[in-house]
Scaffold this active site. Structure first.
Site, PDB file in Angstrom:
ATOM      1  N   GLU A 151       0.815  -1.212   0.000  1.00 21.44           N
ATOM      2  CA  GLU A 151       0.000   0.000   0.000  1.00 21.44           C
ATOM      3  C   GLU A 151       0.848   1.260   0.000  1.00 21.44           C
ATOM      4  O   GLU A 151       0.596   2.189  -0.765  1.00 21.44           O
ATOM      5  CB  GLU A 151      -0.956   0.005   1.184  1.00 21.44           C
ATOM      6  CG  GLU A 151      -2.181  -0.875   0.996  1.00 21.44           C
ATOM      7  CD  GLU A 151      -1.904  -2.361   1.189  1.00 21.44           C
ATOM      8  OE1 GLU A 151      -0.783  -2.716   1.645  1.00 21.44           O
ATOM      9  OE2 GLU A 151      -2.793  -3.175   0.890  1.00 21.44           O
ATOM     10  N   HIS A 167     -11.163  -4.182   9.280  1.00 24.01           N
ATOM     11  CA  HIS A 167     -11.840  -4.080   7.983  1.00 24.01           C
ATOM     12  C   HIS A 167     -13.152  -3.297   8.097  1.00 24.01           C
ATOM     13  O   HIS A 167     -14.093  -3.547   7.353  1.00 24.01           O
ATOM     14  CB  HIS A 167     -12.170  -5.474   7.430  1.00 24.01           C
ATOM     15  CG  HIS A 167     -10.986  -6.282   6.996  1.00 24.01           C
ATOM     16  ND1 HIS A 167     -10.039  -6.766   7.860  1.00 24.01           N
ATOM     17  CD2 HIS A 167     -10.594  -6.710   5.769  1.00 24.01           C
ATOM     18  CE1 HIS A 167      -9.132  -7.457   7.192  1.00 24.01           C
ATOM     19  NE2 HIS A 167      -9.445  -7.434   5.920  1.00 24.01           N
TER      20      HIS A 167
HETATM   21  C1  LIG Z   1      -2.336  -4.099   4.326  1.00 21.82           C
HETATM   22  C2  LIG Z   1      -3.294  -5.075   3.756  1.00 21.82           C
HETATM   23  N1  LIG Z   1      -3.549  -5.061   2.429  1.00 21.82           N
HETATM   24  C3  LIG Z   1      -4.398  -5.938   1.881  1.00 21.82           C
HETATM   25  C4  LIG Z   1      -5.030  -6.864   2.659  1.00 21.82           C
HETATM   26  C5  LIG Z   1      -6.032  -7.840   2.039  1.00 21.82           C
HETATM   27  N2  LIG Z   1      -5.504  -9.199   2.095  1.00 21.82           N
HETATM   28  C6  LIG Z   1      -5.834 -10.049   3.089  1.00 21.82           C
HETATM   29  S1  LIG Z   1      -5.042 -11.511   2.972  1.00 21.82           S
HETATM   30  C7  LIG Z   1      -4.256 -11.028   1.569  1.00 21.82           C
HETATM   31  C8  LIG Z   1      -3.299 -11.960   0.893  1.00 21.82           C
HETATM   32  C9  LIG Z   1      -2.234 -12.395   1.810  1.00 21.82           C
HETATM   33  O1  LIG Z   1      -1.393 -13.288   1.177  1.00 21.82           O
HETATM   34  P1  LIG Z   1      -0.245 -14.014   1.972  1.00 21.82           P
HETATM   35  O2  LIG Z   1       0.490 -13.044   2.808  1.00 21.82           O
HETATM   36  O3  LIG Z   1       0.531 -14.789   0.989  1.00 21.82           O
HETATM   37  O4  LIG Z   1      -1.014 -14.974   2.977  1.00 21.82           O
HETATM   38  P2  LIG Z   1      -1.966 -16.200   2.608  1.00 21.82           P
HETATM   39  O5  LIG Z   1      -3.335 -15.662   2.518  1.00 21.82           O
HETATM   40  O6  LIG Z   1      -1.501 -16.796   1.347  1.00 21.82           O
HETATM   41  O7  LIG Z   1      -1.806 -17.132   3.766  1.00 21.82           O
HETATM   42  C10 LIG Z   1      -4.619  -9.739   1.208  1.00 21.82           C
HETATM   43  C11 LIG Z   1      -4.133  -9.036   0.023  1.00 21.82           C
HETATM   44  C12 LIG Z   1      -4.763  -6.835   4.050  1.00 21.82           C
HETATM   45  N3  LIG Z   1      -5.359  -7.692   4.876  1.00 21.82           N
HETATM   46  N4  LIG Z   1      -3.885  -5.949   4.565  1.00 21.82           N
END
Ligand SMILES: Cc1ncc(C[n+]2csc(CCOP(=O)(O)OP(=O)(O)O)c2C)c(N)n1
Ligand SMILES: [Mg+2]
Lengths: 329, 325
Positions: free
Chosen positions: B60, B129
């Site tokens: 972000e 959220h």
């Molecule tokens: C700062 C922020 N940006 C976007 C999100 C939305 N979001 C939640 S989980 C996720 C993906 C996370 O991927 P990863 O770190 O690989 O974890 P996984 O879900 O694969 O376990 C996103 C983009 C968030 N929670 N926080």
């Protein structure tokens, strides 16, 4: 088999197995509850990744701390939060570990060292480093663990947190759970170099290893080295765990379009629990009866946890704004 | 006139402008091929490809800062941040850079940057959220802040955002995304700083935004059956704020209530109240009233989440009290 496996007793091996099964069965029930509309909010499961939390947390003391992610049920359970408290929290009940205030992405149980799951990607890495700073300042031998996904690796929090822990030799273990996707974005599209351990070694001068995250013994061994090093005052390290999530990013989301059925199936064959089970049997480290006994025990615990959650009261609306400050205004 | 959803309406404005203005590009997590977590860019990737629909890693601060530089140099970035809580990671870029660049460059550099995404409480999304934060952006000089309540407003305000030269925070309440409404097929703009008098009445003025506006309108119909006519005003943008429309209404009704889902302290209601006191004190027949969400992080459990925003009974009660003053 590798020599390191000999170091673990049958009891320890079964305990690892038990933790993984506890996570799996709890989440199966939570997913079902979500489908039935009993989990009012989001629910990201850890199905397929259980070996990581189990292998890492088996090396921790209760007074060590864990900073977790949005996909944190496994970390919570492995760190010792009861299935009852996890289930009740997801069901929005007053008896949950966050008293119904948090839900899946805000599980807190500092009594057992769970310093929070998180709805925001990234902060676990910085807060994990901060806990390491505390322990160092206090002269304590406690250790801090930060879990995070491949998605956090591109985030500034990763680079800042890792660098600070490295330059100040903080007692932290960083655990990257690379499940190949951040939501639906492949890790290979988020970075030109997906070798997280290599990057951390080269760029930040931190000890780092890459292990098969679906092999609980490999994770356990790497974590043992990392935790021992941190506890002895020899600084931080990173463990990159290659793994795969077997369910959609979150319950109720689609799971197609970004990965193939074949890919999912190939990883299902590498299910960490089934794999470990057959290893235990083949290597005669546990017999069917002992494994079945663990499964039966866990089934009862999880059924009880769900009953407990379902029969618990919802929080009193009068508590909605409690705990904003250290003392109520 | 045809009916489309709030999300479709905002997307239509984006699609129309992208077709006309090749300098517009969108960045965000999942807004490329996937069409956005909330379908904000559905179908656009196929037309415009990855340079104009840029799927990003979870960065972000990175993409907000990068889009600042892009906006300074001839393009028009749309940051699709999904949920407003996520861009708090970029607060330095927002408050120290984006809001100040035009000023620092003495107007020689423009800042046509749009930050758009969801906000608000609902669906047990819990505290990471469920944020709103728009009063912060009103406090800081340099932002336009739009909060459409209807599909019609979503399309018209989005077009204004995409054709202006200022940074715009464009917030979509997550509970309104699938709300349907009449929307013209042709392109049109709704100027910023022009409130809508959504319902006219002479007995009291109620100012409300987005979800709260929907509740206030329903309650106003109930009160009408009891003989009280409420004038309901939707500011549509809170920066700039159309205080004149509110003052005119208070001149007529003598009574004012501001209903806002987010926090009271230093909020929109406090600002409107002060402005009316300063500019329309003599029109007031009763103290100005405010109704806000509880001053707390957002809890998860439905029994807690359900009591922290003004509900039907609270709003109806506040209006009745105001009428009785
Ligand atoms: C700062 C922020 N940006 C976007 C999100 C939305 N979001 C939640 S989980 C996720 C993906 C996370 O991927 P990863 O770190 O690989 O974890 P996984 O879900 O694969 O376990 C996103 C983009 C968030 N929670 N926080
Ligand atoms: Mg991932």
């Amino acid at each position: 088999m590798d020599s390191h496996e000999l170091a673990l007793s049958s009891e320890q091996l079964l305990a690892l197995y038990r933790t993984m099964v506890l996570i799996r069965r709890t989440e199966e029930q939570l997913a079902r509850a979500h489908q039935m509309g009993l989990v009012p909010g989001p629910c990201h499961t850890y199905v397929g990744e259980e070996a990581i939390a189990a292998g890492v947390c088996a090396n921790l003391r209760q007074d060590d701390v864990v900073f977790s992610t949005h996909r944190g049920h496994g970390h919570a359970l492995a760190k010792g939060v009861s299935a009852r408290e996890v289930a009740a929290e997801l069901l929005g009940k007053a008896t949950g570990c966050s008293q119904g205030r948090g839900g899946s992405m805000h599980l807190f149980a500092p009594e057992v060292g769970l310093m929070g799951t998180s709805g925001i990607v990234g902060p676990s890495i910085l807060q994990g480093a901060g806990a390491g700073y505390s322990f160092k300042l206090l002269g304590s031998d406690r250790v801090s663990v930060a879990f995070f996904g491949d998605g956090a690796v591109s985030n500034g929090a990763f680079h800042e947190g890792i660098n600070l822990a490295a330059i100040w030799d903080l007692p932290v273990v960083f655990v990257c759970e690379d499940n190949m996707y951040a939501t639906e974005v492949p890790f290979r599209e988020a970075t030109r170099n997906q070798n997280v351990a290599e990057r951390v070694r080269v760029s930040y001068g931190m000890n780092a290893v890459c292990v098969d995250g679906n092999d609980v013994l490999a994770v356990h061994e790497a974590a043992k080295v990392a935790v021992t090093q941190a506890r002895a005052g020899n600084g931080p390290s990173l463990i990159e765990c290659k793994t795969y999530r077997l369910r959609p990013h979150a319950e109720g989301m689609r799971d197609g379009g970004y990965r193939t059925v074949d890919e999912v199936e190939s990883w299902r064959k590498r299910d960490p629990i089934a794999t470990f089970r057959s290893e235990l049997l083949v290597n005669k480290q546990a017999d069917e009866a002992a494994i079945d006994a663990v499964e039966e025990e866990v089934t009862i615990i999880v059924a009880d946890a769900m009953d407990f959650g379902r029969s618990s009261p919802f929080p009193d609306p009068a508590t909605a704004a409690d705990f904003i400050f250290s003392a109520q205004d | 006139m045809r009916e489309i959803t709030y999300t479709e309406a905002a997307r239509e404005a984006l699609a129309e402008q992208m077709a006309i203005d090749p300098s517009i590009f969108v960045v965000g997590e999942g807004i490329g091929e996937r069409g956005g977590n909330f379908n904000t860019t559905l179908g656009l990737y196929e037309k415009y490809g990855p340079m104009r629909l840029r799927d990003t890693p979870i960065v972000e601060r990175g993409f907000v800062g990068m889009c600042t530089g892009a906006a300074m140099t001839g393009t028009r970035p749309v940051v699709d941040f999904m949920i407003v809580d996520f861009i708090l990671d970029s607060i330095g870029e927002l408050f120290n850079q984006i809001s100040k660049i035009q000023y620092m460059s003495s107007g020689r550099i423009k800042m046509p940057l749009i930050l758009r995404g969801c906000f608000g409480i609902g669906g047990a999304a819990a505290t990471h959220h469920s944020g709103s934060y728009y009063p912060l952006f009103v406090h800081i000089p340099g932002f336009r802040v739009a909060l459409p309540s209807t599909p019609y407003d979503a399309k018209g305000l989005m077009r204004t955002a995409l054709t202006g030269d200022d940074p715009v925070l464009f917030l979509e309440h997550k509970l309104l995304l699938n709300k349907r409404g009449h929307v013209p097929e042709e392109a049109y703009s709704i100027p910023f700083g022009q409130a809508a008098v959504v319902r006219s009445g002479g007995d009291a003025t109620v100012v409300a935004l987005t979800v709260m506006l929907q509740k206030v309108l329903a309650i106003s119909e109930e009160l009408a059956r009891e003989g009280a006519e409420i004038e309901v005003i939707d500011p549509r943008t809170v920066a700039p704020l159309d205080i004149d429309t509110i003052l005119e209404s208070v001149h007529k009704t003598g009574r004012l209530l501001i209903v806002d889902e987010t926090f009271g302290p230093c909020g929109i209601g406090a600002e409107i109240s002060a402005l009316v006191m300063e500019n329309g004190f003599d029109d007031l027949d009763a103290p100005i009233a405010r109704l806000n969400g509880m001053h707390t992080p957002t809890p998860y459990s439905p029994t807690l989440e359900g009591v922290i925003t003004p509900d039907h009974a609270a709003i109806a009660g506040a209006i009745r009290n105001l009428l009785a003053e």
